[in-house]
Structures are given as C-alpha cells and as structure tokens.
Motif scaffolding. Structure first.
Motif, PDB file in Angstrom:
ATOM      1  N   GLY A   1       0.820  -1.208   0.000  1.00 39.82           N
ATOM      2  CA  GLY A   1       0.000   0.000   0.000  1.00 39.82           C
ATOM      3  C   GLY A   1       0.851   1.253   0.000  1.00 39.82           C
ATOM      4  N   LEU A   2       1.953   1.229   0.752  1.00 37.80           N
ATOM      5  CA  LEU A   2       2.847   2.382   0.789  1.00 37.80           C
ATOM      6  C   LEU A   2       3.483   2.627  -0.575  1.00 37.80           C
ATOM      7  N   SER A   3       3.952   1.559  -1.205  1.00 34.84           N
ATOM      8  CA  SER A   3       4.571   1.702  -2.520  1.00 34.84           C
ATOM      9  C   SER A   3       3.577   2.263  -3.534  1.00 34.84           C
ATOM     10  N   PHE A   4       2.334   1.797  -3.460  1.00 34.89           N
ATOM     11  CA  PHE A   4       1.304   2.229  -4.407  1.00 34.89           C
ATOM     12  C   PHE A   4       0.886   3.680  -4.168  1.00 34.89           C
ATOM     13  N   THR A   5       0.757   4.072  -2.915  1.00 35.52           N
ATOM     14  CA  THR A   5       0.235   5.409  -2.608  1.00 35.52           C
ATOM     15  C   THR A   5       1.312   6.489  -2.597  1.00 35.52           C
TER      16      THR A   5
END
Length: 276
Positions: A59-63
């Motif tokens: 989620g961190l990588s995506f956001t």
C-alpha cells in the motif's frame, strides 16, 4: 460543462475548474494514506505479523510513486511550495527513491514523450522482457540522469536525497543482527519500485501513435478500475497533468464524449481493444 466542438480538445474551463481542487477529506487521504501504511508496517512487523505488514508495504509503494508523490511532483495539492518539496523528499526517501530525481524525470517525460531522450518513458519503446529488466536499474538510471543536470534548481535536493537513501538502506542492512523488520521493509520497497517501468511506461504507452491521443492507451471498465484502484487514467493525465489523482475518475467521465468523437477506443478487458 459547456459543449465543445468534437474535433477540438476541451479546455479546462469547459471541463470545469473544480477538477483542480480537492476537498479537505481527499487532501487528508492523499497525504495521510502513505503515512498510515508506513507506520502500520512497522507496528505489524514488530509483532511479526508478516502478511498484514507486507500488505501495508504494498500500500505504501502504491500510494507514493503513482499517487501522493505524483501529485507532489506536479504541485497539484495546492499546498505551501516549501512543504510540497519537503513532503516529496520524505515520501520518496522512505521508499528509497529520490523525490526530486523523480520530479525532473517525470516533468521531462511530459515535455519530451515519446522522444528518445525521455528517460522515464524509455520502457515503452522496449520489448516486454527488456522492460522487466529495466525495473532493476530504473531508479539508479533516473537518479544518475537527474544528477547530471547540474543547472537544475533541484540539484542540491537530489544530492542530499541520494545520501539519505543510501544511509537508510545501510541502516536496514546493519540492523539485521537485531531485527529483520527494516531489512524486509527495504526488500519490499525495492521490489515495489521494480515494477514501475512496466506499469507506468510499458503497459500504458504506445509511442508509435500518430498523435498524443494515440500514444497513450485509454482504459475503461470495472476490471481495470479494480486492478489499478482507479488509477488507470494515463491518457487523461497526459492531456491534463494539473488535475490531482483523486479527481482522475471524474476527469475521465467528462472526457468520454470527446474520446468517443475522436474515435479513441478504450481498452476494457485484456485483449478486447487497444488505443491505436
């Protein structure tokens, strides 16, 4: 929205200036989501709950790169300029990337796509296997490219960000005798960055197209909305880069009539049709 000629690209005034603005809730989500994922990873990791920890890292990588950092690159959040630059530095540094190298290469991509000197969009001109390999060198490649542009006003940012990223990576490695949590985090972030050229360049661009309407694929339908979490609006973004990512779905709705009038066929399911 006012009507416009089917052969004339709608102006932003015709589409609606509200597309440039984010509600307080959307702005909070844009800045808060990556922070939340970052904190939650280490909370779960400290308790060795690896599955939710890995999900948070994803989620961190995506956001960051394709969402919050992307808005910061374009200064689309309408926040204080200095704060914008610090947030870009922070969100990309915690994912082991240079925020301002990203900024330089991405803005150059908008300016020079589909030319051979577009370093960020290079994967679009490669075969699939080479585009996958590109992921292993992509961050170093754009960092070296950005660092070589010594006259850029972001040069000092880029130098410092390189030092910070190396320092953070070394910390993660040297912490292995005490805990694997930071090292696993490092590996997950590097893995997340590996797919960036594939997802943001190879899959969405068609550089051989005759015009800018045909050089980027148009996506529609629930399938792509689900797998990309409502982010596959790359053609819309190329045409109106000043619109923040939270408003891309609405921008797409307002452009559907224009795309249809231009004969731009959306890709709705794998293999059904392509923007040619």
């Amino acid at each position: 929205m006012n009507s416009t000629s089917p052969t004339q690209r709608p102006t932003l005034a015709e589409l609606g200036f509200d597309l440039l603005n984010l509600s307080s809730t959307k702005l909070l989500l844009t800045i808060g989501q990556p922070l939340l994922f970052f904190v939650l990873y280490f909370i779960f990791g400290a308790r060795y709950y690896w599955l939710p920890g890995i999900i948070c890292a994803m989620g961190l990588s995506f956001t960051t790169y394709g969402s919050t950092s992307h808005d910061l690159v374009h200064a689309n959040l309408k926040i204080n300029q200095r704060l914008n630059e610090w947030l870009l530095f922070f969100f990309e540094a915690i994912t082991f990337r240079s925020g301002h190298a990203y900024k330089l290469s991405h803005l150059y991509h908008h300016k020079r796509y589909s030319h051979d000197d577009d370093v960020e969009g290079a994967a679009a001109r490669m075969p699939l296997f080479r585009a996958l390999v590109e992921g292993f060198i992509f961050q170093v490649k754009i960092y070296v490219w950005a660092l070589s542009r010594r006259n850029s006003k972001y040069h000092q940012w880029i130098v410092v960000e390189g030092i910070v990223v190396i320092t953070l990576a070394m910390f993660c490695v040297f912490s292995i005798p005490y805990t694997y949590v930071p090292f696993v985090y490092l590996c997950l972030m590097v893995a997340g960055s590996w797919i960036i050229p594939l997802v943001t360049s190879y899959l969405v661009h068609t550089p051989a197209g005759e015009t800018d309407l045909h050089q980027t694929r148009l996506f529609r339908g629930k399938f792509f909305s689900l797998i990309a979490f409502d982010h596959l609006y790359h053609l819309e973004h190329h045409l109106y880069p000043m619109v923040p990512h939270k408003n891309w779905p609405e921008l797409a709705k307002r452009l559907d009539h224009y795309f249809d009038a231009q004969g731009i066929r959306p890709l709705t399911l794998p293999g059904i049709s392509k923007n040619q």
